[in-house]
Design an enzyme around this catalytic site. Structure first.
Site, mmCIF file in Angstrom:
data_model
loop_
_atom_site.group_PDB
_atom_site.id
_atom_site.type_symbol
_atom_site.label_atom_id
_atom_site.label_comp_id
_atom_site.label_asym_id
_atom_site.label_seq_id
_atom_site.Cartn_x
_atom_site.Cartn_y
_atom_site.Cartn_z
ATOM 1 N N GLY A 99 50.862 -36.308 28.462
ATOM 2 C CA GLY A 99 50.227 -36.978 27.327
ATOM 3 C C GLY A 99 51.136 -37.082 26.133
ATOM 4 O O GLY A 99 50.659 -37.139 24.993
ATOM 5 N N ASN A 100 52.457 -37.131 26.370
ATOM 6 C CA ASN A 100 53.427 -37.108 25.287
ATOM 7 C C ASN A 100 54.595 -38.021 25.595
ATOM 8 O O ASN A 100 54.877 -38.336 26.759
ATOM 9 C CB ASN A 100 53.968 -35.684 25.092
ATOM 10 C CG ASN A 100 53.435 -35.046 23.826
ATOM 11 O OD1 ASN A 100 53.099 -35.742 22.867
ATOM 12 N ND2 ASN A 100 53.340 -33.734 23.807
ATOM 13 N N HIS B 186 57.203 -42.564 28.067
ATOM 14 C CA HIS B 186 55.958 -41.846 27.802
ATOM 15 C C HIS B 186 55.469 -41.236 29.106
ATOM 16 O O HIS B 186 55.261 -41.937 30.091
ATOM 17 C CB HIS B 186 54.893 -42.774 27.222
ATOM 18 C CG HIS B 186 53.611 -42.062 26.890
ATOM 19 N ND1 HIS B 186 53.384 -41.466 25.666
ATOM 20 C CD2 HIS B 186 52.499 -41.823 27.646
ATOM 21 C CE1 HIS B 186 52.187 -40.916 25.666
ATOM 22 N NE2 HIS B 186 51.629 -41.109 26.856
ATOM 23 N N CYS B 187 55.283 -39.920 29.120
ATOM 24 C CA CYS B 187 54.809 -39.211 30.312
ATOM 25 C C CYS B 187 53.298 -39.026 30.196
ATOM 26 O O CYS B 187 52.821 -38.309 29.315
ATOM 27 C CB CYS B 187 55.517 -37.858 30.443
ATOM 28 S SG CYS B 187 54.919 -36.861 31.819
ATOM 29 N N PHE B 188 52.554 -39.644 31.096
ATOM 30 C CA PHE B 188 51.105 -39.551 31.038
ATOM 31 C C PHE B 188 50.602 -38.192 31.501
ATOM 32 O O PHE B 188 49.520 -37.757 31.112
ATOM 33 C CB PHE B 188 50.470 -40.664 31.880
ATOM 34 C CG PHE B 188 50.603 -42.031 31.268
ATOM 35 C CD1 PHE B 188 49.750 -42.434 30.255
ATOM 36 C CD2 PHE B 188 51.597 -42.898 31.689
ATOM 37 C CE1 PHE B 188 49.874 -43.685 29.681
ATOM 38 C CE2 PHE B 188 51.733 -44.145 31.118
ATOM 39 C CZ PHE B 188 50.870 -44.543 30.117
#
Length: 267
Positions: A115-116, A110-112
């Site tokens: 946001g996805n 999950h890439c903050f």
């Protein structure tokens, strides 16, 4: 969980703020200083070349950033619902993300900052996003160094000049020898350097996993994958028209069906 959801909102806002600040510095400080260069009378002025290169890097970075979000992994919603309607459990390459609250195929992480979740559908755009963000930050750092070198008459010929720039500039700032705008640029130099190195590291690590046909989730869980030729693994992510996607932000050309077929064969 509340902290993760808050980070999922703050991190994209932070990235967009850094992008806007970088664009403002390029337009209002770096480019005007290059127009004053005596060499600007040439056929291709330095300001024009610099603007074209920065536009190419920033367009690809922001374009792939948007595509990572738009091309987010599908919500399989497998193993959910009543037992009578429950679908067969997905292969080990899928994962339920607590932040996104969905099951994604070929889940990587999950890439903050976007946001996805990063999975099979947007892996290619994520790698290119990291690549061009790294190049844009490092190139902005080089342009900023040239600006500071001319503004403060500072030489960066010595290898330690960049490391000692910050403490020296802080003392000169409080004494009035360095302007506020120049001090802000100096702080941005170190921020661009850190972001550029971090994104380059993410990009290289992700490419290594792609060549192996693995994801970060599989590595963390110790899931074994079927050995496949590295060229095939690379083609499934970047597609046959990889050069076009490298020059222009575009949706995945790797084919999601290939990712799904490989996920079913993962052991």
């Amino acid at each position: 969980m509340l902290a993760l959801r808050l980070l999922n909102v703050v991190a994209p806002a932070y990235f967009l703020c850094i992008s806007l600040v970088t664009l403002a510095l390029q337009l209002f400080l770096f480019l005007p200083s290059m127009r004053q260069d005596p060499a600007a009378a040439r056929l291709f002025p330095p300001a024009l070349l610099h603007g074209a290169l920065f536009l190419f890097l920033s367009t690809n970075a922001l374009g792939n950033y948007v595509l990572v979000i738009q091309n987010s992994p599908e919500d399989l919603d497998a193993c959910q619902g009543p037992p009578a309607r429950r679908a067969p459990c997905p292969p080990p390459s899928t994962h339920f993300c607590r932040v996104c609250a969905r099951v994604t195929l070929r889940h990587d992480h999950h890439c903050f900052f976007t946001g996805n979740c990063i999975g099979g559908r947007n892996m290619r755009n994520f790698v290119l996003f990291c690549l061009y963000t790294s190049l844009a930050c490092l190139y902005s750092m080089v342009a900023g160094v040239a600006y500071i070198s001319a503004a403060l008459s500072t030489s960066f010929a010595h290898p330690l000049a960049f490391l000692t720039l910050l403490p020296t500039s802080i003392s000169q700032f409080f004494s009035g020898a360095v302007l506020g705008s120049e001090m802000f640029v100096i702080l941005m130099l170190y921020l661009w350097f850190a972001i550029g190195l971090a994104c380059a590291g993410f990009c290289c690590h992700q490419l290594l996993l792609i060549l192996r046909g693995q994801t970060r989730h599989q590595v963390r869980k110790g899931v074994a994958v079927r050995a496949r030729p590295w060229r095939k693994n690379l083609q499934e992510v970047f597609g046959k028209r990889w050069l076009l996607g490298l020059l222009v932000p575009m949706f995945n050309v790797g084919g999601c069906h290939a990712w799904k077929n490989q996920a079913r064969t993962d052991v």
